[in-house]
Design an enzyme around this catalytic site. Sequence first.
Site, short mmCIF file in Angstrom:
data_model
loop_
_atom_site.label_atom_id
_atom_site.label_comp_id
_atom_site.label_asym_id
_atom_site.label_seq_id
_atom_site.Cartn_x
_atom_site.Cartn_y
_atom_site.Cartn_z
N ASP A 63 10.70 -5.23 -0.70
CA ASP A 63 10.12 -6.40 -0.12
C ASP A 63 9.55 -7.50 -1.08
OD1 ASP A 63 7.94 -4.68 -0.17
OD2 ASP A 63 8.10 -4.31 1.84
N ASN A 129 0.41 0.37 11.54
CA ASN A 129 1.29 -0.01 12.78
C ASN A 129 2.70 0.75 12.63
OD1 ASN A 129 2.69 -1.48 11.04
ND2 ASN A 129 2.05 -3.42 12.10
N HIS A 131 4.96 0.22 10.32
CA HIS A 131 6.14 -0.36 9.79
C HIS A 131 6.35 0.32 8.40
CE1 HIS A 131 2.95 -2.95 7.27
NE2 HIS A 131 3.49 -2.28 6.34
N GLU A 136 8.07 -4.66 10.86
CA GLU A 136 7.21 -4.23 11.65
C GLU A 136 7.69 -3.92 13.23
OE1 GLU A 136 4.08 -4.67 10.56
OE2 GLU A 136 4.10 -6.80 9.67
C1 F6R Z 1 5.27 -2.39 0.54
C2 F6R Z 1 5.84 -1.83 1.76
C3 F6R Z 1 4.84 -1.66 2.98
C4 F6R Z 1 3.68 -0.54 2.46
C5 F6R Z 1 2.77 -0.57 3.48
C6 F6R Z 1 1.55 0.46 3.09
O1 F6R Z 1 6.29 -2.64 -0.47
O2 F6R Z 1 7.25 -1.91 1.88
O3 F6R Z 1 5.58 -0.90 3.89
O4 F6R Z 1 4.41 0.49 2.05
O5 F6R Z 1 2.30 -1.57 4.13
O6 F6R Z 1 0.93 -0.35 2.40
P1 F6R Z 1 -0.43 0.44 1.61
O7 F6R Z 1 0.34 1.31 0.48
O8 F6R Z 1 -0.98 -0.86 0.57
O9 F6R Z 1 -1.31 1.07 2.41
#
Ligand code: F6R
Length: 236
Positions: A63, A129, A131, A136
Site C-alpha cells: 500500500d 482492527n 486489517h 479495513e
Molecule cells: C502496512 C500495512 C498495514 C500494517 C498494519 C500494522 O503496509 O499494510 O496493514 O501492517 O497497519 O502496522 P504497524 O506494524 O505499524 O503496527
Amino acid sequence: MKIIIVKDQNVGGKEAFKLVEQEVDVGKLKTFGLATGSTPVTLYQELVNSSLDFSQINSVNLDEYIGLSAEHPQSYHHFMKEHLFEAKPFKQNFLPNGLAKDLEEECSRYDKIIQDHPIDFQILGIGENGHIGFNEPGASFEGKTAVVDLTDSTIQANSRNFEKIEDVPTQAISMGIKSIMASKKIILLAYGQKKAQAILETVEGEVTEEVPASILQTHSDVTLVIDEAAASLLTK
Ligand code: F6R
C-alpha cells in the site's frame, strides 16, 4: 495456520528472517510481497545485515498513502528506501503511486503489476482492527487494488509517525485481499498487547469480512510469527 510464538519483536525478526532465507536459498523467491509499519522493521534489519542477494528478485508493496510524494518522509516509498531498498537493491521495486492523477487507472496499473509478478512470499502486519494491507473491516474478500478510506482507529494508530493527527492521510491505495490471498506463502507478523484481540479473532474467530485477516484461516500456507503479548488471548 502455523504459529510461532517468540519472546519479542527482535526474536520475531530473526525467526521471520529464517523463513525468508529458506525461500531465497531454494530459489523459490522471485517476487517478494512487502509491508510497511513498525512491525516488519526488525525483519528488514535482519535482511539488511545478511548476505542475501535480492538483485534478481522483484518486490511488490501492499500500500501507499494518497497525497504523499515518494520523497515525503512519511510515505511508504520513503519507508522502504530507508529500511530496506537503499541497503539491498532489488531487480525492481513496485509500490502504488499515491500522487497519481487518475487513481482508478493507478489501481488497474497496480493490479497488472501483481498479475505479471505473482507474489511468492507475502509479509503482512495486522491492524488493531484486523486489517491487512489497508483493507479495513468490511472490505470484500474478493477485492483487488482499490482506493480505501482509512478508519479512525487506523488514522489514530498511524498518527504516531506524524507531527499531528491532521497530517495523517485519510486515504490510501491498497492491494486487495484477493491478491494477498493469491500469494503462495504468507507470513503474518504481530507484536504487542494491542494486537492480541486482532490475533485472537484472526486465529480462532469466524471467517468474516468484519475481520479481514480471518480469511487467512483458509489459505494453505500461512505462518504467524507473533510475540507472547500478541498471543496472550489465544486459548488453543
Ligand atoms: C502496512 C500495512 C498495514 C500494517 C498494519 C500494522 O503496509 O499494510 O496493514 O501492517 O497497519 O502496522 P504497524 O506494524 O505499524 O503496527
